[in-house]
Design an enzyme around this catalytic site. Structure first.
Site, PDB file in Angstrom:
ATOM      1  N   THR A 368       0.898  -1.166   0.000  1.00 52.99           N
ATOM      2  CA  THR A 368       0.000   0.000   0.000  1.00 52.99           C
ATOM      3  C   THR A 368       0.930   1.207   0.000  1.00 52.99           C
ATOM      4  O   THR A 368       2.102   1.100   0.361  1.00 52.99           O
ATOM      5  CB  THR A 368      -0.972   0.036   1.199  1.00 52.99           C
ATOM      6  OG1 THR A 368      -1.807  -1.115   1.127  1.00 52.99           O
ATOM      7  CG2 THR A 368      -1.850   1.275   1.243  1.00 52.99           C
ATOM      8  N   THR A 386      -3.888   1.423  -2.838  1.00 50.30           N
ATOM      9  CA  THR A 386      -3.485   0.047  -2.541  1.00 50.30           C
ATOM     10  C   THR A 386      -3.980  -0.942  -3.576  1.00 50.30           C
ATOM     11  O   THR A 386      -4.955  -0.692  -4.277  1.00 50.30           O
ATOM     12  CB  THR A 386      -4.027  -0.364  -1.146  1.00 50.30           C
ATOM     13  OG1 THR A 386      -3.471  -1.623  -0.782  1.00 50.30           O
ATOM     14  CG2 THR A 386      -5.537  -0.472  -1.133  1.00 50.30           C
ATOM     15  N   SER A 439     -12.235  -0.296   4.676  1.00 50.27           N
ATOM     16  CA  SER A 439     -10.798  -0.056   4.582  1.00 50.27           C
ATOM     17  C   SER A 439     -10.274   0.499   5.902  1.00 50.27           C
ATOM     18  O   SER A 439     -11.041   1.003   6.726  1.00 50.27           O
ATOM     19  CB  SER A 439     -10.543   0.953   3.466  1.00 50.27           C
ATOM     20  OG  SER A 439      -9.176   1.301   3.412  1.00 50.27           O
TER      21      SER A 439
END
Ligand code: DON
Length: 558
Positions: A368, A386, A439
């Protein structure tokens, strides 16, 4: 008459808790990203007359070429922006979405356990990418330059190639077995079936062509036409469920950022589908009720860990895609709720997290990618992007030159069962058509009377606590160079353990924490790849720093 606007401005400044709206201009720019060539790409478009948002598009696209193990146009991202001219703050949500034909059964084995191979490797693990749409949106809506200019550095890097660093090569070697399953992945990333050695020049002419198509046609260059057809055919040929409608229907969403005031500082951060902002708000609201500077370090850690534990519990219980799930965000982020949580914290004893599974060695790392930008006019961009795990799904569709994400693993595929980051969830984060998986990416701004920080990092579930520790350090007067390098610790409710980088705690601190009932696990590995910039509007001082844990990161002020 003239006094009314002045009065209004004063009320506005008091209401927003800072003098930032009237802070003048930096006159120079600061960019920190995970790769020197991406930082250079940002400065290149600034020199051509672009603003922070053109630079964000350029850096995001360049990182997509330079760090395919971390992010790319086969993935997604969350981009927090602040426009200096009118103070507009927004989060461009370019998170991936599940395809329409998603079938939750694909991710569960015959015993009812999560099928981790399907959720982390190959086409079934790939959600519909949002990154390209995010880059196009930011450049076209907020930038000043045409896409052909902001994508030019990335196109050049893909076409001419570059020498990947030891991190790239090491991570590639670690993912080799999955990459080998797919012919296009093998020919793109491996040399004679093996991970290449240092000195290898990585060229991606296919990716250069896709980026050129996006530069010429905008969104349609990726989500419709030739590229879309190639992607859908390639995914379906390997057993995936994507359709042309999934790509044509992909939409970037603009979300109102979450804000929280912490001891005179104003934090602007990521709302759902990130869990980061809600968790940060809960933690900061809890901690805001203590004057941490009055506590010894062991108690500072204890209180912070107890706040982390409670916030991650709520993450698991409540959060999901805001377009599909009703969430009590106002309640979770209110100081009143935090006061209740604070009252449940024993000053000297750990609260055990109930229903504890055994300790799991969860994924951590530097994949990421986060970049932070302040331009000469004071526009801010904080972007985290990411492909999820290292090299995402490991799957490259022939002819495209980029790896697809494995973001399906960020859904709670089996309620209560941990994902790759050890995170648990329930139906609020279940996979469903067009849903965005929850997320942890937490791009943030920290705004005080004179100092502004732009901050973020990769690191899976640890992103939130790293950003928290970065915010607390910034508020405590530290500069980005130190903040990105500080050793880190983390607690995420389950497993009930404080994980810590070596050097985060002294042996005496560990003993004191254990005496309070905490379990401490020192990690052999280090985690995160924080990139932070700052500006002091009083002194004009600017800082840009990239985490020493990364190899090619660079923070510069020019
Ligand atoms: O969105 C998320 O929370 C994850 N997909 C981020 C993955 C990540 O940070 C991996 N890096 N170590």
């Amino acid at each position: 008459m003239k006094r009314v606007p002045a009065l209004f401005a004063l009320v506005f400044l008091i209401a927003t808790g800072c003098a930032f709206a009237d802070a003048g201009k930096p006159g120079r720019a600061a960019i920190a990203s995970a790769h020197k060539l991406a930082t250079d790409a940002g400065f290149e478009v600034l020199a051509e007359g672009g603003n922070a948002f053109d630079a964000a598009a350029a850096v995001a696209a360049a990182l997509s070429v330079l760090e395919p193990q971390s992010s790319g146009i086969g993935g997604g991202g969350l981009f927090l922006l602040r426009r200096a001219s009118d103070g507009k703050e927004t989060m461009v949500d370019a998170r991936e979405t599940a395809p329409n034909a998603v079938d939750a059964k694909d991710y569960v084995d015959a015993n009812g356990e999560a099928n981790r191979d399907h959720s982390t490797n190959g086409p079934l693990s790939a959600a519909i990418p949002g990154e390209a749409a995010g880059i196009v949106w930011i450049a076209q809506k907020y930038g000043k330059l045409p896409l052909s200019k902001s994508l030019a550095p990335a196109i050049r890097l893909a076409r001419d190639g570059f020498k990947p660093d030891s991190r790239f090569l090491g991570e590639l070697a670690g993912r080799k077995d999955v990459i080998k399953r797919f012919p296009a992945s093998t020919s793109l990333y491996l040399v004679d079936g093996e991970a290449p050695k240092e000195g290898w020049v990585f060229k991606t002419p296919d990716l250069a062509r896709v980026l050129e198509t996006i530069a010429a046609q905008g969104n349609d260059g990726f989500y419709k036409g030739e590229v879309a057809r190639t992607l859908v055919d390639g995914v379906r040929a390997q057993g995936g469920r994507w359709t042309l409608d999934d790509l044509a229907g992909y939409q970037v969403k603009e979300r109102v950022p979450l804000t929280v005031d912490y001891r005179g500082w104003h934090i602007v951060t990521a709302p759902p589908p990130s869990s980061g902002g809600v968790a940060l708000a809960e933690i900061l609201n809890i901690l805001g009720g203590y004057d941490l500077s009055k506590y010894d370090r062991v108690h500072q850690i204890h209180l912070t860990v107890e706040a982390m534990r409670r916030a991650y519990r709520d993450r698991a219980a409540y959060l999901g895609d805001p377009d599909f799930v009703k969430m009590p965000i106002a309640e979770l982020t209110s100081p009143l709720y935090a006061a209740g949580l604070r009252a449940s914290i024993h000053p000297d004893k750990a609260t055990p997290s109930d229903l504890l599974p055994g300790y799991m060695d969860t994924q951590q790392g530097t994949h990421t990618s986060h970049f932070s930008i302040i331009d000469k006019d004071g526009n801010l961009a904080s972007g985290t992007q990411t492909v999820n795990l290292i090299f995402g799904s490991g799957f490259v569709v022939p002819g495209t030159g980029f790896v697809l994400n494995d973001e399906m693993d960020d859904f709670a595929l089996v309620a209560g069962k941990p994902n790759a980051f050890g995170l648990v969830g329930n139906d609020n984060n279940a996979p469903g058509p067009r849903r965005r998986p929850l997320s942890s990416m937490s791009p943030s701004f920290v705004v005080g009377n004179d100092r502004i920080g732009v901050i973020g990092t990769p690191g899976g579930s640890r992103i939130i606590t790293m950003v928290l520790e970065g915010i607390l350090a910034f508020v405590g007067g530290e500069q980005p160079e130190k903040i990105v390098a500080n050793p880190r610790y983390h607690h995420q409710y389950l497993p009930d353990v404080i994980s810590a980088e070596k050097g985060a705690f002294t042996p005496d601190e560990i003993a004191a924490l254990e005496a309070m009932g905490h379990k401490v696990s020192e990690s052999e590995r280090r985690w995160g790849f924080m990139n932070a910039v700052s500006w002091n509007s009083k002194t004009g001082e600017m800082h840009a720093a990239s985490d020493p844990r990364g190899v090619s990161g660079s923070g510069e002020v020019r």
